[in-house]
Design a protein around this motif. Sequence first.
Motif, mmCIF file in Angstrom:
data_model
loop_
_atom_site.group_PDB
_atom_site.id
_atom_site.type_symbol
_atom_site.label_atom_id
_atom_site.label_comp_id
_atom_site.label_asym_id
_atom_site.label_seq_id
_atom_site.Cartn_x
_atom_site.Cartn_y
_atom_site.Cartn_z
ATOM 1 N N MET A 1 41.603 31.687 42.352
ATOM 2 C CA MET A 1 40.678 32.789 42.554
ATOM 3 C C MET A 1 41.471 34.000 43.038
ATOM 4 S SD MET A 1 37.512 32.960 45.232
ATOM 5 C CE MET A 1 38.233 33.075 46.837
ATOM 6 N N ILE A 2 41.431 35.048 42.264
ATOM 7 C CA ILE A 2 42.113 36.283 42.645
ATOM 8 C C ILE A 2 41.067 37.375 42.805
ATOM 9 C CG2 ILE A 2 43.718 38.088 41.913
ATOM 10 C CD1 ILE A 2 45.216 35.902 40.359
ATOM 11 N N ARG A 3 41.119 38.055 43.918
ATOM 12 C CA ARG A 3 40.245 39.198 44.172
ATOM 13 C C ARG A 3 41.162 40.358 44.561
ATOM 14 N NH1 ARG A 3 37.882 35.939 41.969
ATOM 15 N NH2 ARG A 3 35.954 34.887 42.539
ATOM 16 N N ASP A 4 41.173 41.382 43.742
ATOM 17 C CA ASP A 4 42.084 42.511 43.953
ATOM 18 C C ASP A 4 41.266 43.754 44.296
ATOM 19 O OD1 ASP A 4 43.986 44.538 43.796
ATOM 20 O OD2 ASP A 4 44.925 43.719 42.002
ATOM 21 N N THR A 5 41.545 44.339 45.443
ATOM 22 C CA THR A 5 40.801 45.529 45.861
ATOM 23 C C THR A 5 40.968 46.669 44.864
ATOM 24 O OG1 THR A 5 42.655 46.273 47.238
ATOM 25 C CG2 THR A 5 40.944 44.953 48.311
ATOM 26 N N ALA A 6 42.057 46.676 44.118
ATOM 27 C CA ALA A 6 42.283 47.735 43.128
ATOM 28 C C ALA A 6 41.346 47.600 41.931
ATOM 29 C CB ALA A 6 43.731 47.706 42.651
ATOM 30 N N ASN A 7 40.795 46.406 41.712
ATOM 31 C CA ASN A 7 39.946 46.174 40.544
ATOM 32 C C ASN A 7 38.460 46.087 40.864
ATOM 33 O OD1 ASN A 7 42.226 46.027 38.888
ATOM 34 N ND2 ASN A 7 42.493 43.866 39.311
ATOM 35 N N ARG A 59 32.288 40.356 50.365
ATOM 36 C CA ARG A 59 32.275 39.099 49.600
ATOM 37 C C ARG A 59 30.969 38.854 48.851
ATOM 38 N NH1 ARG A 59 33.726 33.658 52.606
ATOM 39 N NH2 ARG A 59 32.420 34.699 54.135
ATOM 40 N N ALA A 60 29.842 38.966 49.505
ATOM 41 C CA ALA A 60 28.566 38.635 48.855
ATOM 42 C C ALA A 60 28.341 39.492 47.613
ATOM 43 C CB ALA A 60 27.413 38.787 49.841
ATOM 44 N N ALA A 61 28.494 40.787 47.749
ATOM 45 C CA ALA A 61 28.278 41.689 46.607
ATOM 46 C C ALA A 61 29.349 41.476 45.538
ATOM 47 C CB ALA A 61 28.282 43.138 47.072
ATOM 48 N N TRP A 62 30.594 41.262 45.971
ATOM 49 C CA TRP A 62 31.712 41.081 45.057
ATOM 50 C C TRP A 62 31.491 39.836 44.203
ATOM 51 C CZ3 TRP A 62 37.007 42.726 47.305
ATOM 52 C CH2 TRP A 62 37.976 42.804 46.308
ATOM 53 N N GLU A 63 31.180 38.724 44.849
ATOM 54 C CA GLU A 63 30.979 37.467 44.130
ATOM 55 C C GLU A 63 29.751 37.538 43.232
ATOM 56 O OE1 GLU A 63 33.192 35.053 43.886
ATOM 57 O OE2 GLU A 63 34.500 36.155 45.259
ATOM 58 N N SER A 64 28.717 38.213 43.684
ATOM 59 C CA SER A 64 27.518 38.380 42.872
ATOM 60 C C SER A 64 27.833 39.161 41.605
ATOM 61 C CB SER A 64 26.440 39.090 43.692
ATOM 62 O OG SER A 64 25.310 39.324 42.912
ATOM 63 N N MET A 65 28.621 40.223 41.746
ATOM 64 C CA MET A 65 29.020 41.023 40.604
ATOM 65 C C MET A 65 29.845 40.189 39.622
ATOM 66 S SD MET A 65 31.519 44.331 40.389
ATOM 67 C CE MET A 65 32.936 43.258 40.550
ATOM 68 N N LEU A 66 30.763 39.378 40.133
ATOM 69 C CA LEU A 66 31.589 38.539 39.268
ATOM 70 C C LEU A 66 30.756 37.477 38.564
ATOM 71 C CD1 LEU A 66 34.739 38.147 41.518
ATOM 72 C CD2 LEU A 66 34.556 39.446 39.397
ATOM 73 N N ALA A 67 29.783 36.909 39.260
ATOM 74 C CA ALA A 67 28.915 35.902 38.652
ATOM 75 C C ALA A 67 28.106 36.518 37.513
ATOM 76 C CB ALA A 67 27.992 35.289 39.704
ATOM 77 N N SER A 69 28.956 39.106 35.762
ATOM 78 C CA SER A 69 29.907 39.397 34.697
ATOM 79 C C SER A 69 30.212 38.130 33.888
ATOM 80 C CB SER A 69 31.191 39.969 35.290
ATOM 81 O OG SER A 69 32.151 40.180 34.285
ATOM 82 N N ARG A 70 30.407 37.001 34.575
ATOM 83 C CA ARG A 70 30.672 35.738 33.875
ATOM 84 C C ARG A 70 29.467 35.324 33.023
ATOM 85 N NH1 ARG A 70 33.546 34.493 38.737
ATOM 86 N NH2 ARG A 70 31.674 33.605 39.661
ATOM 87 N N ARG A 71 28.259 35.477 33.568
ATOM 88 C CA ARG A 71 27.055 35.120 32.806
ATOM 89 C C ARG A 71 26.928 36.007 31.575
ATOM 90 N NH1 ARG A 71 24.731 34.632 38.032
ATOM 91 N NH2 ARG A 71 23.847 36.725 37.854
ATOM 92 N N ASN A 72 27.186 37.302 31.723
ATOM 93 C CA ASN A 72 27.101 38.218 30.582
ATOM 94 C C ASN A 72 28.130 37.864 29.513
ATOM 95 O OD1 ASN A 72 25.021 39.607 31.794
ATOM 96 N ND2 ASN A 72 26.321 41.244 32.575
ATOM 97 N N LYS A 73 29.348 37.534 29.931
ATOM 98 C CA LYS A 73 30.388 37.160 28.970
ATOM 99 C C LYS A 73 30.007 35.875 28.248
ATOM 100 C CE LYS A 73 34.283 39.450 31.183
ATOM 101 N NZ LYS A 73 35.547 39.280 31.896
ATOM 102 N N ALA A 74 29.454 34.918 28.981
ATOM 103 C CA ALA A 74 29.037 33.663 28.361
ATOM 104 C C ALA A 74 27.909 33.896 27.367
ATOM 105 C CB ALA A 74 28.606 32.664 29.433
ATOM 106 N N ALA A 75 26.960 34.742 27.732
ATOM 107 C CA ALA A 75 25.848 35.053 26.827
ATOM 108 C C ALA A 75 26.357 35.769 25.579
ATOM 109 C CB ALA A 75 24.806 35.902 27.548
#
Length: 87
Positions: A1-7, A59-67, A69-75
């Motif tokens: 798991m990588i979380r980069d503040t620049a991204n 963390r909460a908002a960051w992980e929610s955004m990533l989730a 994004s993953r759901r959208n990519k899967a769809a």
Amino acid sequence: MIRDTANYGPLKRVDKAGKRRSAKLRDLALKHLGMSIQEGEHSSVDDARAALFLYLKHRAAWESMLARSRRNKAADAAARQATTTTT
């Protein structure tokens, strides 16, 4: 798991041309954490702590955004797969 503040979008700054750019860790630490880092001698330990604290704060908002994004990519992948198998 990588979380980069620049991204992470909400931590980016807007430049004079209106483009979103990654902010300096030093500026993020001061603005979001009230921490002064990278003054005088540079410490990779201080940088790592600041990055961790920024992640923990968002963390909460960051992980929610990533989730999302993953759901959208899967769809999107499923839709492409359905399109290619029906043609």
